[in-house]
Motif scaffolding. Structure first.
Motif, PDB file in Angstrom:
ATOM      1  N   TYR A 129      79.629 -21.643 -61.554  1.00 50.97           N
ATOM      2  CA  TYR A 129      78.984 -20.340 -61.357  1.00 50.97           C
ATOM      3  C   TYR A 129      77.688 -20.470 -60.355  1.00 50.97           C
ATOM      4  O   TYR A 129      76.899 -21.115 -60.929  1.00 50.97           O
TER       5      TYR A 129
ATOM      6  N   GLU B  49      73.904 -20.582 -69.625  1.00 54.89           N
ATOM      7  CA  GLU B  49      75.239 -20.930 -69.204  1.00 54.89           C
ATOM      8  C   GLU B  49      76.340 -19.975 -70.178  1.00 54.89           C
ATOM      9  O   GLU B  49      77.346 -19.507 -69.641  1.00 54.89           O
ATOM     10  N   LYS B  50      76.188 -20.154 -71.399  1.00 58.23           N
ATOM     11  CA  LYS B  50      77.176 -19.276 -72.257  1.00 58.23           C
ATOM     12  C   LYS B  50      77.054 -17.523 -71.983  1.00 58.23           C
ATOM     13  O   LYS B  50      78.035 -17.088 -71.972  1.00 58.23           O
ATOM     14  N   TRP B  51      75.735 -17.247 -71.677  1.00 52.88           N
ATOM     15  CA  TRP B  51      75.742 -16.036 -71.160  1.00 52.88           C
ATOM     16  C   TRP B  51      76.476 -15.630 -69.906  1.00 52.88           C
ATOM     17  O   TRP B  51      77.192 -14.470 -69.906  1.00 52.88           O
TER      18      TRP B  51
ATOM     19  N   ILE C  64      79.090 -17.424 -68.913  1.00 57.63           N
ATOM     20  CA  ILE C  64      80.389 -17.371 -69.288  1.00 57.63           C
ATOM     21  C   ILE C  64      80.964 -16.205 -69.644  1.00 57.63           C
ATOM     22  O   ILE C  64      81.884 -15.522 -69.473  1.00 57.63           O
ATOM     23  N   THR C  65      80.229 -16.051 -70.807  1.00 58.29           N
ATOM     24  CA  THR C  65      80.780 -14.561 -71.674  1.00 58.29           C
ATOM     25  C   THR C  65      80.843 -13.390 -70.558  1.00 58.29           C
ATOM     26  O   THR C  65      81.845 -12.889 -70.845  1.00 58.29           O
ATOM     27  N   ASN C  66      80.015 -13.152 -69.958  1.00 55.03           N
ATOM     28  CA  ASN C  66      79.859 -11.824 -68.989  1.00 55.03           C
ATOM     29  C   ASN C  66      81.076 -11.805 -67.878  1.00 55.03           C
ATOM     30  O   ASN C  66      81.710 -11.041 -67.711  1.00 55.03           O
TER      31      ASN C  66
ATOM     32  N   SER D  63      77.826 -26.780 -64.924  1.00 57.99           N
ATOM     33  CA  SER D  63      78.883 -25.588 -64.645  1.00 57.99           C
ATOM     34  C   SER D  63      77.781 -24.548 -63.753  1.00 57.99           C
ATOM     35  O   SER D  63      78.562 -23.511 -63.158  1.00 57.99           O
TER      36      SER D  63
ATOM     37  N   LYS E  25      84.002 -13.652 -68.692  1.00 56.84           N
ATOM     38  CA  LYS E  25      85.089 -13.284 -69.107  1.00 56.84           C
ATOM     39  C   LYS E  25      85.428 -11.608 -69.432  1.00 56.84           C
ATOM     40  O   LYS E  25      86.387 -11.047 -69.292  1.00 56.84           O
TER      41      LYS E  25
ATOM     42  N   GLU F 191      71.163 -23.895 -71.428  1.00 51.43           N
ATOM     43  CA  GLU F 191      72.492 -23.916 -72.168  1.00 51.43           C
ATOM     44  C   GLU F 191      73.003 -22.723 -72.822  1.00 51.43           C
ATOM     45  O   GLU F 191      74.012 -22.423 -72.638  1.00 51.43           O
ATOM     46  N   ALA F 192      71.951 -21.789 -73.150  1.00 50.65           N
ATOM     47  CA  ALA F 192      72.298 -20.566 -73.581  1.00 50.65           C
ATOM     48  C   ALA F 192      72.630 -19.659 -72.533  1.00 50.65           C
ATOM     49  O   ALA F 192      73.381 -18.836 -72.732  1.00 50.65           O
TER      50      ALA F 192
ATOM     51  N   GLU G 279      67.434 -26.186 -73.393  1.00 52.72           N
ATOM     52  CA  GLU G 279      68.078 -25.236 -74.282  1.00 52.72           C
ATOM     53  C   GLU G 279      68.293 -23.624 -73.843  1.00 52.72           C
ATOM     54  O   GLU G 279      69.397 -23.306 -74.151  1.00 52.72           O
TER      55      GLU G 279
END
Length: 193
Positions: free
Chosen positions: A5, A177-179, A181-183, A34, A185, A174-175, A171
């Motif tokens: 990303y 990264e999840k944000w 990826i979630t968006n 990522s 999707k 890492e949060a 940290e």
């Protein structure tokens, strides 16, 4: 193969020894694999003036193109008079036009404020979030990042030396990264019915 990303890193300080720029460089080292972070230069943007849209400045076009090409946004801001800097506000304004076709639209973002003061740019952090809501940047709510005492966090070469700040920023990334990826999707679901 891992999805990469592309993340635009927008620093709201022009100062060569900017604590926000130093923090941005530390984040580039701490980012998960990522995420590919790239600094976006906003220093040379002409001030936004709707009259200039008829012969749009090349710097505006370049910023808009660069932002449209990324998957996420990471903003770092100092605090000037309890708000964000003029250069950062100008970049947001430039990227938000032409109206209805803004480059920021739908890009997941996060905000970090960095300051030598104790409250870590709290006012600027929240003013920036207000602008990002309007330009439709889904902004990560947690963890919040107010980095205070910045003058004591870096060595004379600009490297982050404070271990607890390094751990927190790792940290945070890492949060983020999840944000992202979630968006990503959510965007796929919107366009793939």
């Amino acid at each position: 193969m891992m999805t990469k990303y592309k993340i635009a890193v927008i620093v709201g300080s022009l100062r060569k020894e900017s604590f926000n720029l130093k923090t941005a460089k530390a984040l580039m080292e701490l980012a998960p694999e990522s995420l590919s972070l790239e600094l976006v230069d906003i220093a040379g943007l002409p001030m936004y003036n709707e009259d200039l849209e008829e012969t749009t400045p090349k710097e505006w076009l370049a910023l808009r193109k660069e932002i449209k090409a990324v998957d996420g946004l990471l903003f770092l801001t100092p605090e000037y008079n309890r708000s964000i800097t003029g250069v950062l506000k100008n970049a947001i304004d430039v990227g938000s036009r032409p109206y209805g076709k803004g480059a920021w639209d739908g890009k997941p973002g996060a905000v970090i404020s960095v300051s030598p003061g104790n409250i870590g740019g709290f006012g600027a952090n929240h003013h920036l979030r207000q602008s990002l809501i309007f330009v439709n940047v889904p902004t990560m709510a947690q963890p919040e990042a107010y980095i205070g005492g910045a003058a004591d966090l870096f060595d004379d070469k600009g490297k982050l030396t404070n271990d607890s700040t390094r751990d927190f920023l790792k940290e945070f990334m890492e949060a983020f990264e999840k944000w992202v990826i979630t968006n990503a999707k959510k965007q796929q679901k919107m366009f793939n019915f």
